[in-house]
Design a protein around this motif. Structure first.
Motif, PDB file in Angstrom:
ATOM      1  N   SER A 159       0.832  -0.956  -0.112  1.00 61.94           N
ATOM      2  CA  SER A 159      -0.315  -0.141   0.001  1.00 61.94           C
ATOM      3  C   SER A 159       1.177   1.110  -0.049  1.00 61.94           C
ATOM      4  O   SER A 159       2.056   1.288   0.392  1.00 61.94           O
ATOM      5  N   GLY A 160       0.281   2.340  -0.404  1.00 64.53           N
ATOM      6  CA  GLY A 160       0.829   3.631  -0.347  1.00 64.53           C
ATOM      7  C   GLY A 160       1.309   4.022  -1.748  1.00 64.53           C
ATOM      8  O   GLY A 160       0.998   3.200  -2.819  1.00 64.53           O
ATOM      9  N   ARG A 161       1.954   5.352  -1.863  1.00 60.73           N
ATOM     10  CA  ARG A 161       2.274   5.828  -3.167  1.00 60.73           C
ATOM     11  C   ARG A 161       3.022   4.789  -4.014  1.00 60.73           C
ATOM     12  O   ARG A 161       2.772   4.902  -5.226  1.00 60.73           O
ATOM     13  N   THR A 198      -6.447 -15.097  -4.640  1.00 60.35           N
ATOM     14  CA  THR A 198      -5.135 -14.513  -4.403  1.00 60.35           C
ATOM     15  C   THR A 198      -4.655 -13.230  -4.904  1.00 60.35           C
ATOM     16  O   THR A 198      -5.670 -12.556  -5.229  1.00 60.35           O
ATOM     17  N   LYS A 199      -3.826 -12.231  -4.426  1.00 59.40           N
ATOM     18  CA  LYS A 199      -3.253 -11.205  -4.523  1.00 59.40           C
ATOM     19  C   LYS A 199      -1.875 -11.130  -4.840  1.00 59.40           C
ATOM     20  O   LYS A 199      -1.283 -11.621  -4.258  1.00 59.40           O
ATOM     21  N   THR A 200      -1.540 -10.391  -5.941  1.00 58.85           N
ATOM     22  CA  THR A 200      -0.147 -10.122  -6.332  1.00 58.85           C
ATOM     23  C   THR A 200       0.356  -8.805  -6.454  1.00 58.85           C
ATOM     24  O   THR A 200      -0.359  -8.293  -7.136  1.00 58.85           O
ATOM     25  N   TRP A 201       1.450  -8.338  -5.660  1.00 60.41           N
ATOM     26  CA  TRP A 201       2.162  -7.179  -5.903  1.00 60.41           C
ATOM     27  C   TRP A 201       3.421  -7.423  -6.540  1.00 60.41           C
ATOM     28  O   TRP A 201       4.127  -7.653  -5.800  1.00 60.41           O
ATOM     29  N   ASN A 202       3.545  -7.429  -7.863  1.00 58.66           N
ATOM     30  CA  ASN A 202       4.859  -7.733  -8.476  1.00 58.66           C
ATOM     31  C   ASN A 202       5.584  -6.262  -8.434  1.00 58.66           C
ATOM     32  O   ASN A 202       5.107  -5.486  -8.899  1.00 58.66           O
ATOM     33  N   HIS A 203       6.807  -6.340  -7.678  1.00 59.86           N
ATOM     34  CA  HIS A 203       7.454  -5.108  -7.540  1.00 59.86           C
ATOM     35  C   HIS A 203       8.834  -4.980  -8.711  1.00 59.86           C
ATOM     36  O   HIS A 203       9.295  -4.016  -8.934  1.00 59.86           O
ATOM     37  N   PHE A 204       9.077  -6.180  -9.347  1.00 61.47           N
ATOM     38  CA  PHE A 204      10.184  -6.231 -10.364  1.00 61.47           C
ATOM     39  C   PHE A 204      10.101  -7.268 -11.214  1.00 61.47           C
ATOM     40  O   PHE A 204       9.801  -8.313 -10.793  1.00 61.47           O
ATOM     41  N   THR A 205      10.276  -6.906 -12.613  1.00 63.77           N
ATOM     42  CA  THR A 205      10.410  -7.861 -13.653  1.00 63.77           C
ATOM     43  C   THR A 205      11.701  -7.533 -14.560  1.00 63.77           C
ATOM     44  O   THR A 205      11.708  -6.167 -14.820  1.00 63.77           O
ATOM     45  N   GLY A 206      12.467  -8.476 -14.482  1.00 64.50           N
ATOM     46  CA  GLY A 206      13.999  -8.391 -15.171  1.00 64.50           C
ATOM     47  C   GLY A 206      14.225  -9.533 -15.917  1.00 64.50           C
ATOM     48  O   GLY A 206      13.664 -10.621 -16.130  1.00 64.50           O
ATOM     49  N   GLU A 207      15.584  -9.379 -16.153  1.00 66.29           N
ATOM     50  CA  GLU A 207      16.466 -10.232 -17.062  1.00 66.29           C
ATOM     51  C   GLU A 207      15.584 -10.988 -18.198  1.00 66.29           C
ATOM     52  O   GLU A 207      15.233 -12.193 -18.196  1.00 66.29           O
ATOM     53  N   GLY A 208      14.988 -10.012 -18.888  1.00 61.58           N
ATOM     54  CA  GLY A 208      14.049 -10.639 -20.410  1.00 61.58           C
ATOM     55  C   GLY A 208      12.993 -11.176 -19.938  1.00 61.58           C
ATOM     56  O   GLY A 208      12.668 -11.937 -20.498  1.00 61.58           O
ATOM     57  N   GLU A 209      12.558 -10.753 -18.728  1.00 61.00           N
ATOM     58  CA  GLU A 209      11.115 -11.026 -18.346  1.00 61.00           C
ATOM     59  C   GLU A 209      11.106 -12.249 -17.858  1.00 61.00           C
ATOM     60  O   GLU A 209      10.109 -13.125 -17.889  1.00 61.00           O
ATOM     61  N   ARG A 210      12.207 -12.767 -17.300  1.00 61.76           N
ATOM     62  CA  ARG A 210      12.362 -14.178 -16.830  1.00 61.76           C
ATOM     63  C   ARG A 210      12.304 -14.112 -15.047  1.00 61.76           C
ATOM     64  O   ARG A 210      12.110 -15.021 -14.624  1.00 61.76           O
ATOM     65  N   TYR A 233      10.973 -12.468 -11.585  1.00 61.53           N
ATOM     66  CA  TYR A 233       9.798 -11.778 -10.837  1.00 61.53           C
ATOM     67  C   TYR A 233       9.943 -11.619  -9.579  1.00 61.53           C
ATOM     68  O   TYR A 233      10.067 -12.565  -8.912  1.00 61.53           O
ATOM     69  N   CYS A 234       9.752 -10.416  -8.766  1.00 58.76           N
ATOM     70  CA  CYS A 234       9.938 -10.446  -7.250  1.00 58.76           C
ATOM     71  C   CYS A 234       8.755  -9.481  -6.659  1.00 58.76           C
ATOM     72  O   CYS A 234       8.405  -8.593  -7.349  1.00 58.76           O
ATOM     73  N   GLY A 235       8.257 -10.040  -5.733  1.00 59.45           N
ATOM     74  CA  GLY A 235       7.068  -9.235  -5.099  1.00 59.45           C
ATOM     75  C   GLY A 235       6.502  -9.682  -3.903  1.00 59.45           C
ATOM     76  O   GLY A 235       7.271 -10.612  -3.173  1.00 59.45           O
ATOM     77  N   ILE A 236       5.502  -9.457  -3.437  1.00 59.19           N
ATOM     78  CA  ILE A 236       4.583 -10.158  -2.498  1.00 59.19           C
ATOM     79  C   ILE A 236       3.174 -10.695  -3.024  1.00 59.19           C
ATOM     80  O   ILE A 236       2.731 -10.115  -3.947  1.00 59.19           O
ATOM     81  N   TRP A 237       3.001 -11.974  -2.462  1.00 53.58           N
ATOM     82  CA  TRP A 237       1.888 -12.679  -2.742  1.00 53.58           C
ATOM     83  C   TRP A 237       0.842 -13.024  -1.639  1.00 53.58           C
ATOM     84  O   TRP A 237       1.614 -13.392  -0.496  1.00 53.58           O
ATOM     85  N   GLU A 238      -0.254 -13.155  -1.747  1.00 51.43           N
ATOM     86  CA  GLU A 238      -1.408 -13.586  -0.617  1.00 51.43           C
ATOM     87  C   GLU A 238      -2.273 -14.568  -1.195  1.00 51.43           C
ATOM     88  O   GLU A 238      -2.721 -14.276  -2.270  1.00 51.43           O
ATOM     89  N   SER A 239      -2.902 -15.316  -0.265  1.00 48.13           N
ATOM     90  CA  SER A 239      -3.876 -16.289  -0.706  1.00 48.13           C
ATOM     91  C   SER A 239      -4.572 -16.666   0.634  1.00 48.13           C
ATOM     92  O   SER A 239      -4.098 -16.490   1.678  1.00 48.13           O
ATOM     93  N   THR A 240      -6.016 -16.610   0.317  1.00 49.60           N
ATOM     94  CA  THR A 240      -6.793 -16.981   1.479  1.00 49.60           C
ATOM     95  C   THR A 240      -7.002 -18.614   1.405  1.00 49.60           C
ATOM     96  O   THR A 240      -6.307 -19.189   0.532  1.00 49.60           O
ATOM     97  N   PRO A 241      -7.479 -19.130   2.408  1.00 51.55           N
ATOM     98  CA  PRO A 241      -7.304 -20.694   2.712  1.00 51.55           C
ATOM     99  C   PRO A 241      -7.923 -21.349   1.303  1.00 51.55           C
ATOM    100  O   PRO A 241      -9.102 -20.942   0.736  1.00 51.55           O
ATOM    101  N   GLY A 242      -7.485 -22.307   0.894  1.00 52.10           N
ATOM    102  CA  GLY A 242      -7.952 -23.431  -0.035  1.00 52.10           C
ATOM    103  C   GLY A 242      -6.769 -24.405  -0.528  1.00 52.10           C
ATOM    104  O   GLY A 242      -5.636 -24.127  -0.308  1.00 52.10           O
TER     105      GLY A 242
END
Length: 122
Positions: free
Chosen positions: A10-12, A34-46, A48-57
């Motif tokens: 969250s935030g700016r 699920t929710k995904t906040w992808n913070h970085f994509t690099g190395e020829g789009e290979r 990916y770094c970020g934060i991911w969450e999921s509800t039970p299932g």
């Protein structure tokens, strides 16, 4: 000069959240949103770094990529296609290798840092 990438949900400077859910035909149990906040994509789009969450299932998984995970909160059980189980919780870090098949079951809402390396397309 290269700046650091600070991962926030969250935030700016937080990236847009990607909300998802599995194909209902593949859902084994629960709701598993699920929710995904992808913070970085690099190395020829290979990479990916970020934060991911999921509800039970519980859902089937079939990894073609490598993934490093670090649980910020929650609990999950990963089971491979041979029936071996790993119970993971807040504070645990682990690597899912390419070729891992089985199930991912979120027991208590999971939030994790991730680093994904997709296979080389050459």
């Amino acid at each position: 000069m290269t700046d650091l990438i600070v991962m926030k949900t969250s935030g700016r400077k937080a990236p847009k959240v990607d909300v998802g859910a599995p194909d209902p035909a593949k859902l084994i149990k629960g709701k598993y949103k699920t929710k995904t906040w992808n913070h970085f994509t690099g190395e020829g789009e290979r990479l990916y770094c970020g934060i991911w969450e999921s509800t039970p299932g519980k859902v089937p998984v079939d990894y073609v990529e490598w993934e490093f995970c670090h649980f910020i909160e929650g609990e999950a059980i990963l089971t491979n296609d041979k029936g071996k189980k790993w119970k993971l919780k807040k504070g645990d870090g682990f690597i899912i290798p390419a070729g891992f098949r089985g199930t991912w079951e979120t027991v208590k809402k999971v939030r994790k840092h991730y680093v994904i390396l997709m296979p080389d397309k050459t």
